[in-house]
Design a protein around this motif. Structure first.
Motif: not given
Length: 128
Positions: A71-97
């Motif tokens: 039941g967990y749903v992952l979503s983006l947390a914050g902004t995506v940062d990328g350069h030189h064909d690499q990227a980093r991004f935060g995520w978080e997971g929670a049950r709906p609501g």
């Protein structure tokens, strides 16, 4: 366009969105098709709980995590940062609501064809 890359920031954001969508897809058939489209055949994935190689292994890992955290749903947390064909991004997971019960960030590198060839994951919050 991002300096030193063929990708713009929107491209990195779309990539992160597609990546998280795969982690949320509980249909094995559509999830595997999305994995095949987004990852190279020899992709590697390493985080504190797993180290796997290949699309089938990533598919199995995602299925196991979904079974462990139903039941967990992952979503983006914050902004995506990328350069030189690499990227980093935060995520978080929670049950709906609910509040986030799992969170971390991933760094991905891209092959020349634009598909992910490496994932380095870090966990900041894990369920008890």
């Amino acid at each position: 366009m991002v300096p030193g890359s063929l990708l713009g920031m929107t491209d990195y954001e779309n990539l992160a969105g597609r990546y998280l969508q795969i982690w949320n897809d509980t249909n094995p058939t559509t999830r595997r098709a999305a994995i095949d489209a987004l990852f190279t055949a020899d992709v590697t994935f390493v985080d504190p709980t797993a180290a796997v190689a290949g699309r089938a292994a990533i598919d199995s890992l995602i299925g196991a995590v979904q079974a462990q955290l139903p039941g967990y749903v992952l979503s983006l947390a914050g902004t995506v940062d990328g350069h030189h064909d690499q990227a980093r991004f935060g995520w978080e997971g929670a049950r709906p609501g609910g509040a986030a019960e799992v969170a971390g960030f991933d760094v991905v590198t891209l092959a020349p064809d634009g598909r992910i060839d490496r994932v380095l994951g870090f966990l900041d919050l894990v369920p008890a």
